[in-house]
Design a protein around this motif. Sequence first.
Motif, PDB file in Angstrom:
ATOM      1  N   GLN A  34       0.828  -1.211   0.000  1.00  8.12           N
ATOM      2  CA  GLN A  34       0.000   0.000   0.000  1.00  8.12           C
ATOM      3  C   GLN A  34       0.861   1.259   0.000  1.00  8.12           C
ATOM      4  OE1 GLN A  34      -2.660   0.006   3.350  1.00  8.12           O
ATOM      5  NE2 GLN A  34      -3.712  -1.855   2.696  1.00  8.12           N
ATOM      6  N   GLN A  35       2.003   1.194   0.642  1.00  7.75           N
ATOM      7  CA  GLN A  35       2.886   2.354   0.747  1.00  7.75           C
ATOM      8  C   GLN A  35       3.820   2.496  -0.455  1.00  7.75           C
ATOM      9  OE1 GLN A  35       1.301   4.345   2.785  1.00  7.75           O
ATOM     10  NE2 GLN A  35       3.244   5.011   3.660  1.00  7.75           N
ATOM     11  N   GLY A  36       3.816   1.519  -1.346  1.00 12.49           N
ATOM     12  CA  GLY A  36       4.628   1.623  -2.555  1.00 12.49           C
ATOM     13  C   GLY A  36       6.047   1.111  -2.422  1.00 12.49           C
ATOM     14  N   LEU A  37       6.325   0.301  -1.404  1.00 16.86           N
ATOM     15  CA  LEU A  37       7.657  -0.291  -1.289  1.00 16.86           C
ATOM     16  C   LEU A  37       7.847  -1.324  -2.393  1.00 16.86           C
ATOM     17  CD1 LEU A  37       7.201   0.873   1.654  1.00 16.86           C
ATOM     18  CD2 LEU A  37       8.792  -0.886   2.383  1.00 16.86           C
ATOM     19  N   SER A  38       9.060  -1.437  -2.873  1.00 13.87           N
ATOM     20  CA  SER A  38       9.357  -2.436  -3.897  1.00 13.87           C
ATOM     21  C   SER A  38       9.144  -3.828  -3.320  1.00 13.87           C
ATOM     22  CB  SER A  38      10.808  -2.302  -4.372  1.00 13.87           C
ATOM     23  OG  SER A  38      11.691  -2.725  -3.340  1.00 13.87           O
ATOM     24  N   GLU A  39       9.056  -4.812  -4.181  1.00 12.91           N
ATOM     25  CA  GLU A  39       8.878  -6.194  -3.724  1.00 12.91           C
ATOM     26  C   GLU A  39      10.045  -6.636  -2.848  1.00 12.91           C
ATOM     27  OE1 GLU A  39       8.263 -10.634  -5.579  1.00 12.91           O
ATOM     28  OE2 GLU A  39       7.635  -8.918  -6.770  1.00 12.91           O
ATOM     29  N   VAL A  40      11.249  -6.256  -3.224  1.00 11.37           N
ATOM     30  CA  VAL A  40      12.436  -6.637  -2.445  1.00 11.37           C
ATOM     31  C   VAL A  40      12.385  -6.000  -1.057  1.00 11.37           C
ATOM     32  CG1 VAL A  40      14.951  -6.371  -2.293  1.00 11.37           C
ATOM     33  CG2 VAL A  40      13.892  -7.050  -4.455  1.00 11.37           C
ATOM     34  N   ARG A  41      12.058  -4.721  -0.983  1.00 15.25           N
ATOM     35  CA  ARG A  41      12.008  -4.029   0.304  1.00 15.25           C
ATOM     36  C   ARG A  41      10.839  -4.528   1.151  1.00 15.25           C
ATOM     37  NH1 ARG A  41      15.379  -0.537   1.126  1.00 15.25           N
ATOM     38  NH2 ARG A  41      14.229   0.927   2.418  1.00 15.25           N
ATOM     39  N   SER A  42       9.728  -4.878   0.495  1.00 15.65           N
ATOM     40  CA  SER A  42       8.580  -5.451   1.206  1.00 15.65           C
ATOM     41  C   SER A  42       8.934  -6.799   1.819  1.00 15.65           C
ATOM     42  CB  SER A  42       7.394  -5.617   0.255  1.00 15.65           C
ATOM     43  OG  SER A  42       6.940  -4.371  -0.198  1.00 15.65           O
ATOM     44  N   GLU A  43       9.612  -7.640   1.057  1.00 14.60           N
ATOM     45  CA  GLU A  43      10.014  -8.961   1.561  1.00 14.60           C
ATOM     46  C   GLU A  43      11.031  -8.838   2.688  1.00 14.60           C
ATOM     47  OE1 GLU A  43       8.909 -12.127   1.222  1.00 14.60           O
ATOM     48  OE2 GLU A  43       7.284 -11.103   0.186  1.00 14.60           O
ATOM     49  N   ALA A  44      11.931  -7.873   2.578  1.00 16.97           N
ATOM     50  CA  ALA A  44      12.910  -7.659   3.649  1.00 16.97           C
ATOM     51  C   ALA A  44      12.185  -7.275   4.940  1.00 16.97           C
ATOM     52  CB  ALA A  44      13.913  -6.579   3.247  1.00 16.97           C
ATOM     53  N   LEU A  45      11.208  -6.383   4.838  1.00 19.59           N
ATOM     54  CA  LEU A  45      10.431  -5.992   6.011  1.00 19.59           C
ATOM     55  C   LEU A  45       9.662  -7.190   6.560  1.00 19.59           C
ATOM     56  CD1 LEU A  45       9.330  -3.849   7.970  1.00 19.59           C
ATOM     57  CD2 LEU A  45       7.510  -3.413   6.281  1.00 19.59           C
ATOM     58  N   ALA A  46       9.018  -7.950   5.687  1.00 16.92           N
ATOM     59  CA  ALA A  46       8.245  -9.115   6.125  1.00 16.92           C
ATOM     60  C   ALA A  46       9.138 -10.131   6.839  1.00 16.92           C
ATOM     61  CB  ALA A  46       7.538  -9.758   4.934  1.00 16.92           C
ATOM     62  N   THR A  47      10.346 -10.305   6.358  1.00 13.87           N
ATOM     63  CA  THR A  47      11.282 -11.236   6.999  1.00 13.87           C
ATOM     64  C   THR A  47      11.692 -10.729   8.375  1.00 13.87           C
ATOM     65  OG1 THR A  47      12.063 -11.987   4.848  1.00 13.87           O
ATOM     66  CG2 THR A  47      13.504 -12.421   6.738  1.00 13.87           C
ATOM     67  N   ALA A  48      11.963  -9.440   8.491  1.00 13.82           N
ATOM     68  CA  ALA A  48      12.311  -8.858   9.794  1.00 13.82           C
ATOM     69  C   ALA A  48      11.145  -8.995  10.775  1.00 13.82           C
ATOM     70  CB  ALA A  48      12.713  -7.388   9.625  1.00 13.82           C
ATOM     71  N   VAL A  49       9.925  -8.756  10.298  1.00 12.57           N
ATOM     72  CA  VAL A  49       8.737  -8.903  11.143  1.00 12.57           C
ATOM     73  C   VAL A  49       8.581 -10.350  11.601  1.00 12.57           C
ATOM     74  CG1 VAL A  49       6.199  -8.882  11.059  1.00 12.57           C
ATOM     75  CG2 VAL A  49       7.499  -6.887  10.277  1.00 12.57           C
ATOM     76  N   THR A  50       8.852 -11.289  10.716  1.00  6.98           N
ATOM     77  CA  THR A  50       8.788 -12.705  11.079  1.00  6.98           C
ATOM     78  C   THR A  50       9.738 -13.016  12.224  1.00  6.98           C
ATOM     79  OG1 THR A  50       8.154 -13.324   8.832  1.00  6.98           O
ATOM     80  CG2 THR A  50       9.117 -15.060  10.196  1.00  6.98           C
ATOM     81  N   GLU A  51      10.947 -12.466  12.165  1.00  7.53           N
ATOM     82  CA  GLU A  51      11.923 -12.686  13.240  1.00  7.53           C
ATOM     83  C   GLU A  51      11.418 -12.124  14.565  1.00  7.53           C
ATOM     84  OE1 GLU A  51      14.455 -14.583  13.189  1.00  7.53           O
ATOM     85  OE2 GLU A  51      14.540 -14.929  11.044  1.00  7.53           O
ATOM     86  N   LEU A  52      10.851 -10.918  14.536  1.00 10.52           N
ATOM     87  CA  LEU A  52      10.342 -10.313  15.765  1.00 10.52           C
ATOM     88  C   LEU A  52       9.175 -11.124  16.338  1.00 10.52           C
ATOM     89  CD1 LEU A  52      10.329  -6.479  15.025  1.00 10.52           C
ATOM     90  CD2 LEU A  52      12.162  -7.910  15.921  1.00 10.52           C
ATOM     91  N   ALA A  53       8.249 -11.519  15.468  1.00 10.96           N
ATOM     92  CA  ALA A  53       7.085 -12.279  15.932  1.00 10.96           C
ATOM     93  C   ALA A  53       7.509 -13.626  16.516  1.00 10.96           C
ATOM     94  CB  ALA A  53       6.104 -12.473  14.783  1.00 10.96           C
ATOM     95  N   ARG A  54       8.467 -14.292  15.876  1.00 13.16           N
ATOM     96  CA  ARG A  54       8.954 -15.573  16.416  1.00 13.16           C
ATOM     97  C   ARG A  54       9.626 -15.378  17.770  1.00 13.16           C
ATOM     98  NH1 ARG A  54      10.562 -17.910  10.953  1.00 13.16           N
ATOM     99  NH2 ARG A  54       8.734 -19.193  10.536  1.00 13.16           N
ATOM    100  N   ASN A  55      10.393 -14.314  17.895  1.00 19.00           N
ATOM    101  CA  ASN A  55      11.024 -14.033  19.183  1.00 19.00           C
ATOM    102  C   ASN A  55       9.983 -13.820  20.279  1.00 19.00           C
ATOM    103  OD1 ASN A  55      13.615 -14.340  18.322  1.00 19.00           O
ATOM    104  ND2 ASN A  55      14.182 -12.195  18.518  1.00 19.00           N
ATOM    105  N   ILE A  56       8.893 -13.161  19.942  1.00 15.48           N
ATOM    106  CA  ILE A  56       7.830 -12.968  20.925  1.00 15.48           C
ATOM    107  C   ILE A  56       7.285 -14.323  21.375  1.00 15.48           C
ATOM    108  CG2 ILE A  56       5.444 -12.175  21.229  1.00 15.48           C
ATOM    109  CD1 ILE A  56       6.227  -9.672  19.591  1.00 15.48           C
TER     110      ILE A  56
END
Length: 160
Positions: A34-56
Motif C-alpha cells: 500500500q505504501q509503494g515499497l518495492s517487492e524486495v524491500r517489502s520482503e525484507a520488512l516481512a522477513t524482519a517482522v517474522t523474526e520479531l514475531a517468532r522471538n515474541i
Amino acid sequence: MTDRPPPATRYSVFVSHESDVAVARRRARELAAQQGLSEVRSEALATAVTELARNIVVHARSGELQFSAVGNAPRRGVVVTARDAGPGIEDVEQVMQDGFSTAQGLGLGLPSARRLVDEFEIESEIGTGTTITLRQWTSAMLRDDAVGRAAPPAAGAGSA
C-alpha cells in the motif's frame, strides 16, 4: 462512483502462537505494498517482522505488533513496533551480535532483522519486556548505514 474508505493504515496483530507469525508477515507485506515499497524491500520488512514475531512466541509467549503507514511522497514507509511483557533482554548489545542465542538457535534473528530494515531501535528492561521498532522506507537511498544503500560508482566509472 463509489465512496470507499481509504485502505487501513494501521494494524495490530496479537502474537501468542506460531500461526500468528504468518498473520504478522502478511500484514507487513500488505502495508508495504500500500505504501509503494518495492517487492524486495517489502520482503525484507516481512522477513524482519517474522523474526520479531517468532522471538515474541519463543521468549515472551505473547505480545503485539503494531503496523503503521507513515509519511507522504516522496518519503513514505512502514513502521512496525513489536512489544511484549516478557522477561526482557539482559544484555542488548550481546543479543545484537551474530551467533549469540539464548534459545539454542543460530543467533541470527535480531541482527538479521536490523540489517533488513532502514531503521531499527530496541529497548528492553528486565522483568518488564521489550519494544522493538522497525522502519522501512520506499527508497533505500534514505538509509544511514551501508546495508541496502545503492553501491558507490566503480572506480573509474564515468571517466574516459
